[in-house]
Design a protein around this motif. Structure first.
Motif, short mmCIF file in Angstrom:
data_model
loop_
_atom_site.label_atom_id
_atom_site.label_comp_id
_atom_site.label_asym_id
_atom_site.label_seq_id
_atom_site.Cartn_x
_atom_site.Cartn_y
_atom_site.Cartn_z
N UNK A 112 0.85 -1.19 0.00
CA UNK A 112 0.00 0.00 0.00
C UNK A 112 0.89 1.24 0.00
N UNK A 113 0.60 2.14 -0.89
CA UNK A 113 1.27 3.45 -0.89
C UNK A 113 0.43 4.41 -1.71
N UNK A 114 0.59 5.70 -1.48
CA UNK A 114 -0.38 6.64 -2.03
C UNK A 114 0.25 7.70 -2.95
N UNK A 115 1.44 7.40 -3.45
CA UNK A 115 2.11 8.41 -4.26
C UNK A 115 1.74 8.32 -5.74
N UNK A 116 1.90 9.43 -6.43
CA UNK A 116 1.74 9.42 -7.89
C UNK A 116 3.11 9.18 -8.50
N UNK A 117 3.27 8.15 -9.32
CA UNK A 117 4.57 7.97 -9.98
C UNK A 117 4.80 9.10 -11.00
N UNK A 118 6.05 9.31 -11.33
CA UNK A 118 6.41 10.43 -12.20
C UNK A 118 5.65 10.37 -13.52
N UNK A 119 5.48 9.16 -14.05
CA UNK A 119 4.82 9.08 -15.36
C UNK A 119 3.37 9.62 -15.29
N UNK A 120 2.73 9.42 -14.13
CA UNK A 120 1.36 9.93 -14.00
C UNK A 120 1.34 11.45 -13.83
N UNK A 121 2.34 11.93 -13.09
CA UNK A 121 2.44 13.38 -12.90
C UNK A 121 2.69 14.04 -14.26
N UNK A 122 3.59 13.44 -15.02
CA UNK A 122 3.90 13.99 -16.35
C UNK A 122 2.68 13.92 -17.25
N UNK A 123 1.97 12.82 -17.15
CA UNK A 123 0.79 12.65 -18.00
C UNK A 123 -0.26 13.72 -17.67
N UNK A 124 -0.46 13.95 -16.39
CA UNK A 124 -1.43 14.97 -15.99
C UNK A 124 -1.01 16.34 -16.54
N UNK A 125 0.28 16.59 -16.47
CA UNK A 125 0.77 17.87 -16.98
C UNK A 125 0.50 17.97 -18.49
N UNK A 126 0.73 16.88 -19.16
CA UNK A 126 0.52 16.87 -20.62
C UNK A 126 -0.95 17.15 -20.94
N UNK A 127 -1.84 16.53 -20.17
CA UNK A 127 -3.27 16.74 -20.42
C UNK A 127 -3.63 18.20 -20.15
N UNK A 128 -3.11 18.72 -19.04
CA UNK A 128 -3.42 20.12 -18.71
C UNK A 128 -2.91 21.07 -19.78
N UNK A 129 -1.71 20.79 -20.25
CA UNK A 129 -1.16 21.65 -21.31
C UNK A 129 -2.05 21.62 -22.54
N UNK A 130 -2.48 20.41 -22.89
CA UNK A 130 -3.34 20.29 -24.07
C UNK A 130 -4.62 21.08 -23.88
N UNK A 131 -5.20 20.96 -22.70
CA UNK A 131 -6.46 21.68 -22.43
C UNK A 131 -6.22 23.19 -22.54
N UNK A 132 -5.14 23.64 -21.92
CA UNK A 132 -4.85 25.09 -21.97
C UNK A 132 -4.66 25.58 -23.40
N UNK A 133 -3.99 24.76 -24.18
CA UNK A 133 -3.72 25.20 -25.55
C UNK A 133 -4.96 25.12 -26.43
N UNK A 134 -5.80 24.14 -26.17
CA UNK A 134 -6.91 23.90 -27.11
C UNK A 134 -8.19 24.68 -26.79
N UNK A 135 -8.33 25.11 -25.55
CA UNK A 135 -9.57 25.81 -25.22
C UNK A 135 -9.46 27.29 -25.61
N UNK A 136 -10.51 27.83 -26.18
CA UNK A 136 -10.46 29.25 -26.56
C UNK A 136 -10.47 30.12 -25.31
N UNK A 137 -9.99 31.36 -25.44
CA UNK A 137 -9.89 32.23 -24.25
C UNK A 137 -11.24 32.46 -23.58
N UNK A 138 -12.31 32.44 -24.36
CA UNK A 138 -13.62 32.70 -23.75
C UNK A 138 -14.33 31.40 -23.35
N UNK A 139 -13.56 30.34 -23.20
CA UNK A 139 -14.17 29.03 -22.94
C UNK A 139 -15.08 29.01 -21.71
#
Ligand SMILES: Cc1cc2nc3c(=O)[nH]c(=O)nc-3n(C[C@H](O)[C@H](O)[C@H](O)COP(=O)(O)OP(=O)(O)OC[C@H]3O[C@@H](n4cnc5c(N)ncnc54)[C@H](O)[C@@H]3O)c2cc1C
Lengths: 380, 315
Positions: free
Chosen positions: A1-28
């Protein structure tokens, strides 16, 4: 049992967030909150957004490679869902496509159906709706009466569906219809929504526009090739398909985000020094954190391919409790949010009005856990 | 993230269970008491090194043991020895059992003080470590299922002081109480589920009524959430997680108490029925370290900045 996010998941989340930021229009946000993710406008937008996600490999990452996915594990799929919901679900209805309609087609579809549909879904440009509920069949879905009668090489469908989210804009319907008199003699049809004989009417409602539609089928003809799986296999298909949705919407994620917004609004009004308000907010945060871990435990089970149990139902129950507390908190301390004072909190509130009903009534979740989880006897 | 116990954790928990199984019975003469402190089991746990798990393995291992120990009707002191002591005194093992005492309420009865050899008195800023000799405390009659006691003379709070350890003590007292809650709540629920399966009314089991089923599911939601939150707080060693765990469990005690006793009917209010050995543990934990309200205020400070501070702190 452990509750940490491995680096690959942290990186993945960052990638998703970046995509969302780039793809959503400013008035979203402004557009989104006014219209809701089920609105016509958002559904149209989802075709652009999901196509761009697909190009980045972020639409169907958990799918097998042969269908355009990268076979990423459930954790990544789940992180993707969390981030999309937190951003107001810019995938619109297409979350259903990738979560369960696609996987159901992979499992039950024939070669032709897979070829026809999976590419479309993976392209991010096709809208589906889910035609299950009827005026007389909601929780008791097997009571549905919409009928499909075989006539040579086609079926003729008559009846109606209700609460069919996105139906106004959908290209296809994943339709459940009765093909026999027995309670579970039900089949799934993949039906183009532009087939003659289909009409849609919409109702306004508390959760904003786009969800509350009624779909009428009058002598709708569909070729036998539109049947998914065997005739009469619909019940099993639906149970299986919805098991992909077991974990449901990550309500703790949007909830904690909304709670932060509510606190920010209270601070702005200079009211967040009140210890009663602070304490209530802290308690709600704790509830969401509890629901979050319970949900993550289900994802973990899924990643490990453990046999399904009722933990997913229990985590939904937990999240709903927290959502109810938060809705109450918003109205008690920020009543004007629901009167033009805070569009995002108004949206949070309204989207969650039916949280105990959509995806299976809470009482049914409780029944399932009681009987299958705790082993309590069914009422005879 | 991994919610399954790994091999080492499973082995540790199994070993603990085996010991608990051997000591779970309450002697006939004490069956009707409000609390049975199992001193022989306490000695076994102390001698076998279980209480040292946080030092030798990690605090998560210790929290798993705290939760396990809370599942049997007899009570032992595990939380303070296994979780608070290692955080305060990493290189020393104080004599147990240990009581965690709120310095602002020094003259009041405290949990486990009647049997304690050492008390950690949380003075807010610092923590006083007090050795307890015969005659320093007296046992207090209580419905709570722990051996409560209070100081009969004011302890010396100056002889052994750990400076600036107050917050650490609060943090680990929260983890310990949440882990203890998780175990005791789960045991009380299991006990009640068994009871409503076999007790019949109107020709059918009590547990077949939907009103009973749904509330028992809500109880099990609380216990499950408590377990994960407690374990996460032990794993992360983050004060915020400890606040969340304590807040979650302490704010839900009332719901559990009412429903679990309700479904056991009149049997549930007798002391021969065992239920109270768990439920009155939950009650005893309800107000410690500031209770749900105190923990919630700490969460608010940590998530959104202290009162009067409009900035948002990162957490
Ligand atoms: C916003 C929204 C979007 C939706 N989108 C879709 C969609 O896209 N496609 C689709 O097919 N459907 C959709 N639905 C319908 C949804 O699936 C149904 O509302 C749900 O299954 C419940 O059915 P019902 O509303 O007919 O409630 P009913 O079956 O009439 O039940 C009413 C209430 O009775 C209680 N109840 C029911 N059964 C039990 C029981 N066994 N024990 C105790 N109490 C019970 C519950 O409190 C329940 O809420 C949507 C609904 C909403 C609100």
């Amino acid at each position: 049992m452990e509750f940490g996010w491995p680096k690959e998941h942290v990186d993945y989340r960052r990638r998703v967030r970046e995509a969302i930021n780039e793809l959503l229009p400013p008035d979203w946000e402004e557009t989104y909150v006014r219209e809701s993710y089920a609105s016509d406008l958002q559904i149209d937008f989802s075709r652009e957004f999901c196509a761009a996600l697909a190009e980045r490999g972020l639409l169907t990452p958990h799918w097998p490679a042969e269908y355009g996915g990268s076979e990423s594990e459930d954790w990544q799929h789940f992180i993707l869902g969390e981030e999309m919901k937190a951003a107001g679900e810019p995938r619109g209805p297409q979350y259903m496509n990738v979560n369960w309609i696609g996987p159901a087609l992979m499992k039950y579809g024939n070669d032709e159906q897979r070829e026809q549909h999976l590419r479309g879904i993976a392209s991010g440009k096709v809208i589906w709706c889910q035609g299950f509920s009827e005026p007389g069949a909601g929780t008791d879905l097997a009571a549905l009466r919409t009928k499909a009668v075989r006539a040579g090489d086609k079926y003729i469908i008559n009846g109606s569906k209700i609460w069919t989210s996105y139906a106004r804009k959908a290209d296809w319907c994943f339709l459940l219809a009765r093909t026999g008199e027995g309670r579970k003699e039900i089949s799934v049809f993949l039906l183009p929504m532009n087939t003659p004989g289909i009409s849609v009417s919409s109702y306004p409602g508390l959760p904003k526009y786009g969800h509350l539609n009624e779909v009428y089928f009058t002598d709708v003809e569909t070729p036998v090739s539109g049947l998914l799986g065997e005739e009469g296999a619909g019940w099993d298909i639906v149970i299986h398909a919805l098991s992909y949705e077991r974990v449901g919407v990550p309500r703790y994620h949007t909830g904690l985000h909304a709670l932060d917004m509510a606190v920010a609004a209270l601070k702005k009004e200079g009211r967040f020094d009140d210890p009663i308000i602070r304490s209530r907010a802290g308690m709600i945060a704790a509830q969401f954190e509890g629901a979050k871990l319970m949900t993550y435990s289900v994802v973990d089970q899924r990643v490990k391919k453990l046999p399904p149990n009722t933990d997913a139902n229990l985590s939904r129950v937990a999240a709903l409790e927290a959502v109810n507390e938060l809705m109450n908190f918003i109205v008690e301390f920020l009543p004007d949010c629901l009167a033009g004072g805070h569009l995002l909190l108004d949206d949070y509130y309204r989207v969650n009005v039916p949280a105990g009903v959509t995806g299976g009534a809470n009482e049914v979740q409780l029944d399932l856990v009681a009987q299958r989880g705790l082993g309590l006897p069914r009422m005879s | 993230m991994d919610f399954q116990l790994n091999d080492d954790q499973s082995a540790l928990v199994s070993a603990m269970r085996a010991i608990l199984l051997d000591h779970q019975d309450i002697p006939q003469s004490q069956k009707l008491d409000y609390c049975y402190f199992h001193s022989a089991l306490q000695d076994v746990l102390q001698e076998s090194g279980f209480l040292n798990a946080a030092r030798e393995v990690d605090p998560l291992a210790a929290a798993l043991l705290v939760a396990e120990a809370a599942k049997i009707p007899p009570v032992v002191e595990v939380g303070a020895s296994a979780l608070i002591a290692p955080a305060l005194m990493p290189d020393e093992v104080p004599e147990g059992p240990i009581a965690y005492v709120d310095g602002a309420r020094l003259d009041k009865p405290h949990r486990n003080l009647a049997v304690a050899k050492t008390a950690f008195v949380n003075l807010g800023e610092d923590v006083a470590v007090v050795s307890i000799d015969e005659g320093d405390v007296e046992r207090v009659e209580t419905i709570y299922a722990y051996p409560f006691g209070k100081f009969v003379r004011k302890p010396d709070l100056t002889r052994s002081v750990i400076a600036s350890a107050g917050a650490t003590a609060t943090q680990w007292a929260r983890v310990a109480l949440a882990a203890e809650f998780a175990g005791a709540a789960q045991a009380a629920i299991d006990f009640t589920v068994d009871y409503v399966k076999q007790r019949t009314v109107f020709g059918r089991p009590v547990g077949s009524f939907q009103a009973v089923q749904h509330r028992l599911v809500q109880c099990s939601r609380l216990a499950k959430g408590a377990y994960y939150l407690a374990m996460k707080a032990a794993w992360s060693k983050a004060p915020e997680d400890a606040m969340v765990a304590a807040c979650y469990v302490q704010s839900e005690v009332q719901k559990l108490m009412y429903d679990l006793h309700q479904f056991n009917g009149a049997m549930g209010v007798t002391t021969e029925h065992l239920l109270h050995f768990w439920t009155y543990r939950l009650r005893a934990l309800q107000s410690e370290t500031g209770g749900a309200h105190g923990a919630a205020l700490d969460i608010a400070d940590s998530r959104w900045g202290a009162a009067g501070d409009n900035g948002r702190r990162e957490c």
